[in-house]
Design a protein around this motif. Structure first.
Motif, PDB file in Angstrom:
ATOM      1  N   THR A 266       0.835  -1.209   0.000  1.00 52.58           N
ATOM      2  CA  THR A 266       0.000   0.000   0.000  1.00 52.58           C
ATOM      3  C   THR A 266       0.870   1.259   0.000  1.00 52.58           C
ATOM      4  OG1 THR A 266      -0.191   0.109   2.425  1.00 52.58           O
ATOM      5  CG2 THR A 266      -1.846  -1.181   1.231  1.00 52.58           C
ATOM      6  N   ASP A 267       2.051   1.173   0.623  1.00 53.15           N
ATOM      7  CA  ASP A 267       2.972   2.303   0.624  1.00 53.15           C
ATOM      8  C   ASP A 267       3.413   2.623  -0.810  1.00 53.15           C
ATOM      9  OD1 ASP A 267       4.698   4.306   1.390  1.00 53.15           O
ATOM     10  OD2 ASP A 267       6.333   2.926   1.851  1.00 53.15           O
ATOM     11  N   TRP A 268       3.755   1.578  -1.556  1.00 60.94           N
ATOM     12  CA  TRP A 268       4.128   1.793  -2.961  1.00 60.94           C
ATOM     13  C   TRP A 268       2.927   2.233  -3.786  1.00 60.94           C
ATOM     14  CZ3 TRP A 268       2.042  -0.824  -7.147  1.00 60.94           C
ATOM     15  CH2 TRP A 268       2.621  -0.515  -8.388  1.00 60.94           C
ATOM     16  N   LEU A 269       1.766   1.609  -3.534  1.00 66.39           N
ATOM     17  CA  LEU A 269       0.584   1.861  -4.348  1.00 66.39           C
ATOM     18  C   LEU A 269       0.057   3.281  -4.177  1.00 66.39           C
ATOM     19  CD1 LEU A 269      -1.492   0.736  -6.312  1.00 66.39           C
ATOM     20  CD2 LEU A 269      -2.815  -0.100  -4.336  1.00 66.39           C
ATOM     21  N   ASP A 270       0.064   3.798  -2.937  1.00 69.38           N
ATOM     22  CA  ASP A 270      -0.478   5.151  -2.766  1.00 69.38           C
ATOM     23  C   ASP A 270       0.398   6.196  -3.465  1.00 69.38           C
ATOM     24  OD1 ASP A 270       1.635   5.796  -1.013  1.00 69.38           O
ATOM     25  OD2 ASP A 270       0.458   5.361   0.767  1.00 69.38           O
ATOM     26  N   GLY A 271       1.723   5.993  -3.456  1.00 75.00           N
ATOM     27  CA  GLY A 271       2.608   6.900  -4.176  1.00 75.00           C
ATOM     28  C   GLY A 271       2.411   6.815  -5.678  1.00 75.00           C
ATOM     29  N   TRP A 272       2.285   5.583  -6.190  1.00 71.39           N
ATOM     30  CA  TRP A 272       2.068   5.398  -7.626  1.00 71.39           C
ATOM     31  C   TRP A 272       0.744   6.008  -8.060  1.00 71.39           C
ATOM     32  CZ3 TRP A 272      -1.848   2.861 -10.252  1.00 71.39           C
ATOM     33  CH2 TRP A 272      -1.655   2.708 -11.625  1.00 71.39           C
ATOM     34  N   TRP A 273      -0.298   5.777  -7.275  1.00 73.89           N
ATOM     35  CA  TRP A 273      -1.629   6.284  -7.613  1.00 73.89           C
ATOM     36  C   TRP A 273      -1.639   7.817  -7.618  1.00 73.89           C
ATOM     37  CZ3 TRP A 273      -5.977   2.966  -8.387  1.00 73.89           C
ATOM     38  CH2 TRP A 273      -7.164   3.645  -8.648  1.00 73.89           C
ATOM     39  N   ALA A 274      -0.988   8.409  -6.609  1.00 75.66           N
ATOM     40  CA  ALA A 274      -0.958   9.873  -6.520  1.00 75.66           C
ATOM     41  C   ALA A 274      -0.251  10.478  -7.725  1.00 75.66           C
ATOM     42  CB  ALA A 274      -0.275  10.303  -5.223  1.00 75.66           C
ATOM     43  N   ARG A 275       0.858   9.836  -8.157  1.00 73.51           N
ATOM     44  CA  ARG A 275       1.584  10.346  -9.314  1.00 73.51           C
ATOM     45  C   ARG A 275       0.817  10.093 -10.613  1.00 73.51           C
ATOM     46  NH1 ARG A 275       5.691   7.947  -6.297  1.00 73.51           N
ATOM     47  NH2 ARG A 275       5.582   6.079  -7.603  1.00 73.51           N
ATOM     48  N   ARG A 276       0.255   8.906 -10.738  1.00 74.60           N
ATOM     49  CA  ARG A 276      -0.423   8.516 -11.984  1.00 74.60           C
ATOM     50  C   ARG A 276      -1.675   9.343 -12.236  1.00 74.60           C
ATOM     51  NH1 ARG A 276      -2.659   7.822 -15.948  1.00 74.60           N
ATOM     52  NH2 ARG A 276      -2.903   5.963 -17.260  1.00 74.60           N
ATOM     53  N   TYR A 277      -2.446   9.591 -11.188  1.00 71.20           N
ATOM     54  CA  TYR A 277      -3.726  10.285 -11.349  1.00 71.20           C
ATOM     55  C   TYR A 277      -3.718  11.682 -10.729  1.00 71.20           C
ATOM     56  CZ  TYR A 277      -5.288   5.666 -12.769  1.00 71.20           C
ATOM     57  OH  TYR A 277      -5.419   4.464 -13.423  1.00 71.20           O
ATOM     58  N   GLU A 278      -2.522  12.146 -10.378  1.00 70.68           N
ATOM     59  CA  GLU A 278      -2.344  13.507  -9.843  1.00 70.68           C
ATOM     60  C   GLU A 278      -3.291  13.790  -8.670  1.00 70.68           C
ATOM     61  OE1 GLU A 278      -2.641  16.266 -13.033  1.00 70.68           O
ATOM     62  OE2 GLU A 278      -0.819  15.559 -14.030  1.00 70.68           O
ATOM     63  N   GLN A 279      -3.320  12.874  -7.729  1.00 66.91           N
ATOM     64  CA  GLN A 279      -4.166  13.029  -6.548  1.00 66.91           C
ATOM     65  C   GLN A 279      -3.307  13.351  -5.319  1.00 66.91           C
ATOM     66  OE1 GLN A 279      -6.817   9.684  -6.050  1.00 66.91           O
ATOM     67  NE2 GLN A 279      -7.975  10.171  -7.893  1.00 66.91           N
ATOM     68  N   HIS A 280      -2.479  14.365  -5.454  1.00 68.98           N
ATOM     69  CA  HIS A 280      -1.641  14.797  -4.352  1.00 68.98           C
ATOM     70  C   HIS A 280      -2.454  15.677  -3.407  1.00 68.98           C
ATOM     71  CE1 HIS A 280       1.923  13.361  -6.496  1.00 68.98           C
ATOM     72  NE2 HIS A 280       1.408  13.919  -7.580  1.00 68.98           N
ATOM     73  N   SER A 281      -2.106  15.633  -2.139  1.00 67.60           N
ATOM     74  CA  SER A 281      -2.754  16.508  -1.163  1.00 67.60           C
ATOM     75  C   SER A 281      -1.764  16.793  -0.037  1.00 67.60           C
ATOM     76  CB  SER A 281      -4.021  15.865  -0.590  1.00 67.60           C
ATOM     77  OG  SER A 281      -3.711  14.746   0.218  1.00 67.60           O
ATOM     78  N   ALA A 282      -1.939  17.940   0.606  1.00 68.82           N
ATOM     79  CA  ALA A 282      -1.054  18.307   1.712  1.00 68.82           C
ATOM     80  C   ALA A 282      -1.204  17.323   2.866  1.00 68.82           C
ATOM     81  CB  ALA A 282      -1.374  19.726   2.172  1.00 68.82           C
ATOM     82  N   PHE A 283      -2.447  16.917   3.135  1.00 74.67           N
ATOM     83  CA  PHE A 283      -2.685  15.966   4.227  1.00 74.67           C
ATOM     84  C   PHE A 283      -2.037  14.625   3.927  1.00 74.67           C
ATOM     85  CE2 PHE A 283      -5.539  12.801   6.314  1.00 74.67           C
ATOM     86  CZ  PHE A 283      -5.162  13.086   7.631  1.00 74.67           C
ATOM     87  N   GLY A 284      -2.151  14.180   2.687  1.00 80.30           N
ATOM     88  CA  GLY A 284      -1.537  12.912   2.308  1.00 80.30           C
ATOM     89  C   GLY A 284      -0.019  12.965   2.392  1.00 80.30           C
ATOM     90  N   ALA A 285       0.555  14.103   1.970  1.00 79.86           N
ATOM     91  CA  ALA A 285       2.009  14.261   2.044  1.00 79.86           C
ATOM     92  C   ALA A 285       2.492  14.234   3.484  1.00 79.86           C
ATOM     93  CB  ALA A 285       2.417  15.571   1.383  1.00 79.86           C
ATOM     94  N   PHE A 286       1.682  14.759   4.399  1.00 82.50           N
ATOM     95  CA  PHE A 286       2.034  14.713   5.819  1.00 82.50           C
ATOM     96  C   PHE A 286       1.864  13.313   6.398  1.00 82.50           C
ATOM     97  CE2 PHE A 286      -0.349  14.435   9.831  1.00 82.50           C
ATOM     98  CZ  PHE A 286       0.682  14.676  10.732  1.00 82.50           C
ATOM     99  N   LEU A 287       0.748  12.648   6.032  1.00 82.82           N
ATOM    100  CA  LEU A 287       0.383  11.388   6.676  1.00 82.82           C
ATOM    101  C   LEU A 287       1.220  10.212   6.202  1.00 82.82           C
ATOM    102  CD1 LEU A 287      -1.743  10.458   8.739  1.00 82.82           C
ATOM    103  CD2 LEU A 287      -3.189   9.785   6.804  1.00 82.82           C
ATOM    104  N   ASP A 288       1.636  10.222   4.935  1.00 77.56           N
ATOM    105  CA  ASP A 288       2.337   9.068   4.369  1.00 77.56           C
ATOM    106  C   ASP A 288       3.621   8.719   5.123  1.00 77.56           C
ATOM    107  OD1 ASP A 288       2.644   7.079   2.116  1.00 77.56           O
ATOM    108  OD2 ASP A 288       4.475   8.240   1.836  1.00 77.56           O
ATOM    109  N   PRO A 289       4.554   9.655   5.344  1.00 78.24           N
ATOM    110  CA  PRO A 289       5.765   9.288   6.095  1.00 78.24           C
ATOM    111  C   PRO A 289       5.476   8.935   7.551  1.00 78.24           C
ATOM    112  CG  PRO A 289       5.708  11.651   5.680  1.00 78.24           C
ATOM    113  CD  PRO A 289       4.619  11.050   4.870  1.00 78.24           C
ATOM    114  N   VAL A 290       4.424   9.534   8.125  1.00 81.03           N
ATOM    115  CA  VAL A 290       4.048   9.193   9.498  1.00 81.03           C
ATOM    116  C   VAL A 290       3.628   7.723   9.565  1.00 81.03           C
ATOM    117  CG1 VAL A 290       2.388   9.621  11.353  1.00 81.03           C
ATOM    118  CG2 VAL A 290       3.403  11.542  10.117  1.00 81.03           C
TER     119      VAL A 290
END
Length: 208
Positions: free
Chosen positions: A45-69
């Motif tokens: 899921t760690d790899w998939l959420d990064g791939w999905w965000a890049r592929r479909y441009e679904q970046h968010s500030a909250f996601g950028a904060f939460l992912d490394p946490v």
């Protein structure tokens, strides 16, 4: 705030943490496999959420904060379980090195972001190699140090526990090297900020 699919995947990874702890201590013979499978699914899921965000441009500030946490929480909990399952000085030392480095680098990144220099502490290739070694180590060790699993489990002729043990040592050493690289990259900014702070203090004294 709209939650994107990558953010939901990150939240799922966080929800897996208590499940991992519970499964690790269940009194069944299959818990070692289940513990490793849960951690492996979290890594996917760690790899998939990064791939999905890049592929479909679904970046968010909250996601950028939460992912490394989420990543750091999962790794830290897995290390704590492993040290409890195999409480040796070396295992505790490697775990302390990895967790300590993550705390230090997170603080360094936060400080660099505050002064607008976050780009100077980006993830380098050695960090990616470290992460790969660390994931392999944690998978092997979760499988082999479960309370219901003997250390004699074999994969391709080698004890899984020893594969994980050596990979964890390699990951810890790479962790130290990458931590030094982060510090080296941030050092000029640290020195400059210290110089500016001294000049501001001196100016305040003169103005008085």
């Amino acid at each position: 705030m709209k939650l994107t699919i990558p953010t939901w995947l990150t939240l799922l990874r966080i929800l897996m943490i208590p499940v991992l702890v519970l499964v690790f201590y269940l009194p069944y013979a299959w818990t070692n496999f289940a513990s490793a499978a849960i951690f492996g699914l979290a890594a996917i899921t760690d790899w998939l959420d990064g791939w999905w965000a890049r592929r479909y441009e679904q970046h968010s500030a909250f996601g950028a904060f939460l992912d490394p946490v989420a990543d750091k929480l999962m790794v830290a909990v897995a290390l704590f379980l492993i040290v409890q399952g195999h409480p040796t000085p070396w295992m505790a030392f490697w775990a302390a090195v990895i967790v300590g480095r993550e705390i230090a680098v997170s603080a360094l990144r936060e400080w660099m972001a505050e002064i607008g220099q976050r780009a100077k502490v980006r993830v380098a290739m050695i960090g990616k190699v470290k992460t790969t070694a660390q994931m392999i180590a944690l998978l092997c060790l979760l499988y082999s140090v479960s309370p219901n699993t003997p250390f004699t489990a074999i994969w391709m002729g080698a004890p899984i526990f020893h594969i994980g043990d050596w990979m964890l040592a390699i990951a810890a050493l790479l962790t130290l090297v990458s931590g030094v690289q982060y510090l080296h990259a941030a050092w000029p900014s640290l020195r400059e900020d210290e110089r500016v702070a001294r000049e501001q203090t001196r100016k305040k004294v003169v103005d008085r």
